[in-house]
Design a protein around this motif. Sequence first.
Motif, PDB file in Angstrom:
ATOM      1  N   GLU A 193       0.665  -1.243  -0.054  1.00 41.37           N
ATOM      2  CA  GLU A 193      -0.220  -0.010  -0.096  1.00 41.37           C
ATOM      3  C   GLU A 193       0.851   1.388  -0.028  1.00 41.37           C
ATOM      4  N   PHE A 194       1.901   1.197   0.612  1.00 40.36           N
ATOM      5  CA  PHE A 194       2.899   2.380   0.667  1.00 40.36           C
ATOM      6  C   PHE A 194       3.461   2.722  -0.948  1.00 40.36           C
ATOM      7  N   GLY A 195       3.480   1.488  -1.505  1.00 39.18           N
ATOM      8  CA  GLY A 195       3.910   1.621  -3.043  1.00 39.18           C
ATOM      9  C   GLY A 195       2.876   2.096  -3.685  1.00 39.18           C
ATOM     10  N   ASP A 196       1.758   1.999  -3.622  1.00 39.84           N
ATOM     11  CA  ASP A 196       0.502   2.400  -4.374  1.00 39.84           C
ATOM     12  C   ASP A 196       0.305   3.868  -3.925  1.00 39.84           C
ATOM     13  N   VAL A 197       0.527   4.368  -2.748  1.00 34.55           N
ATOM     14  CA  VAL A 197       0.500   5.846  -2.393  1.00 34.55           C
ATOM     15  C   VAL A 197       1.764   6.655  -3.028  1.00 34.55           C
ATOM     16  N   LEU A 198       2.938   6.247  -3.040  1.00 39.14           N
ATOM     17  CA  LEU A 198       3.950   6.712  -3.719  1.00 39.14           C
ATOM     18  C   LEU A 198       3.661   6.662  -5.354  1.00 39.14           C
ATOM     19  N   PHE A 199       3.170   5.735  -5.771  1.00 36.83           N
ATOM     20  CA  PHE A 199       2.897   5.710  -7.476  1.00 36.83           C
ATOM     21  C   PHE A 199       1.719   6.617  -7.738  1.00 36.83           C
ATOM     22  N   SER A 200       0.591   6.909  -6.862  1.00 32.66           N
ATOM     23  CA  SER A 200      -0.255   7.882  -6.948  1.00 32.66           C
ATOM     24  C   SER A 200       0.208   9.215  -6.931  1.00 32.66           C
ATOM     25  N   ILE A 201       1.087   9.490  -5.996  1.00 34.86           N
ATOM     26  CA  ILE A 201       1.728  10.861  -5.589  1.00 34.86           C
ATOM     27  C   ILE A 201       2.467  11.147  -7.032  1.00 34.86           C
ATOM     28  N   ILE A 202       3.308  10.194  -7.436  1.00 37.46           N
ATOM     29  CA  ILE A 202       4.094  10.541  -8.674  1.00 37.46           C
ATOM     30  C   ILE A 202       3.216  10.933  -9.879  1.00 37.46           C
ATOM     31  N   ASN A 203       2.106  10.112  -9.811  1.00 37.04           N
ATOM     32  CA  ASN A 203       1.163  10.340 -10.984  1.00 37.04           C
ATOM     33  C   ASN A 203       0.768  11.859 -10.684  1.00 37.04           C
ATOM     34  N   ALA A 204       0.195  12.287  -9.760  1.00 39.28           N
ATOM     35  CA  ALA A 204      -0.096  13.385  -9.293  1.00 39.28           C
ATOM     36  C   ALA A 204       0.800  14.595  -9.932  1.00 39.28           C
ATOM     37  N   ALA A 205       2.245  14.502  -9.550  1.00 40.41           N
ATOM     38  CA  ALA A 205       3.182  15.136  -9.897  1.00 40.41           C
ATOM     39  C   ALA A 205       3.348  15.314 -11.254  1.00 40.41           C
ATOM     40  N   ARG A 206       3.122  14.299 -12.138  1.00 40.25           N
ATOM     41  CA  ARG A 206       3.288  14.197 -13.563  1.00 40.25           C
ATOM     42  C   ARG A 206       2.263  14.931 -14.077  1.00 40.25           C
ATOM     43  N   LEU A 207       0.909  14.859 -13.733  1.00 40.35           N
ATOM     44  CA  LEU A 207      -0.249  15.465 -14.371  1.00 40.35           C
ATOM     45  C   LEU A 207      -0.177  17.084 -13.866  1.00 40.35           C
ATOM     46  N   TYR A 208       0.577  17.534 -12.917  1.00 32.07           N
ATOM     47  CA  TYR A 208       0.827  19.080 -12.596  1.00 32.07           C
ATOM     48  C   TYR A 208       2.076  19.357 -13.323  1.00 32.07           C
ATOM     49  N   GLY A 209       2.740  18.878 -13.981  1.00 33.21           N
ATOM     50  CA  GLY A 209       3.945  19.262 -14.741  1.00 33.21           C
ATOM     51  C   GLY A 209       5.419  19.141 -13.579  1.00 33.21           C
ATOM     52  N   VAL A 210       5.133  18.456 -12.794  1.00 36.32           N
ATOM     53  CA  VAL A 210       6.418  18.647 -11.811  1.00 36.32           C
ATOM     54  C   VAL A 210       7.109  17.079 -11.883  1.00 36.32           C
ATOM     55  N   ASN A 211       8.371  17.343 -12.036  1.00 33.52           N
ATOM     56  CA  ASN A 211       9.048  15.982 -12.029  1.00 33.52           C
ATOM     57  C   ASN A 211       9.348  15.761 -10.814  1.00 33.52           C
ATOM     58  N   PRO A 212       8.968  14.583 -10.274  1.00 33.39           N
ATOM     59  CA  PRO A 212       8.925  14.086  -8.906  1.00 33.39           C
ATOM     60  C   PRO A 212      10.338  13.685  -8.304  1.00 33.39           C
TER      61      PRO A 212
END
Length: 261
Positions: A193-212
Amino acid sequence: MHNKKEKMEAFGRLLDIMDELRLKCPWDREQTNESLRANTIEETYELAEAIIKNDNEDIKKELGDVLLHVVFYSKIGEEKEAFDIADVCNTLCDKLIFRHPHVFGDAQADSAHSVEKSWEQIKLKEKGGNKTVLEGVPSSLPSLIKALRIQDKARNSGFDWNKRHDVWDKVKEEIGELEAEIEQLNPDEMEGEFGDVLFSIINAARLYGVNPDNALERTNQKFIYRFNYMEQKVREQGKSLKDMPLDEMEDLWQEAKQNGF
């Protein structure tokens, strides 16, 4: 800046030096692809660090170190009669032309995103190219960067959120699932579940044009500065961090923050 003739002469000088080193230097003569690999990875990370620091002098130096490795591998390939630096350059040129039909052909591309999207389809058509969209993501990439590349490739195939703000519902959902597993204290499920949280946060960063990766490194550098500041101040007081109350540490942390980092 140098003209094209001067650039070609500089590259030719590098090739001549590599030829001589391979003949006359005991260390250079003994190197193989395998022995150079770890150094190549290190040099790439040093270049990445110079880029983060935006230090042009360092970027120039580290680019030279990376270029040396390209020339070195090419020289080893030439000695094996497998390929040489001309083959490396020509293979790259052919790939660039093939992957840019909007420049060298009749295709149309009106944005960077449309170019990226067409690349995934082009790669699938290349001889010896990827058989699947995600095959092009190297398995040895660091996990954070790998997650970003996976998401980028999926997006270029049309698999993405219709509205970027919808991603936050997914982030909240994953955090909720993590909290539920934490209550059960199941190590394997918590890790998943920690992996899923991190993956979703990285996805959010991508969508907002931020390189995580860049964002996390900025925070790393910020933490290092503040922690070093706090440690130095404690040492000046003749004390040790482990003996200092947490509230006093917090005061020093805020002081470091106010001092500009």
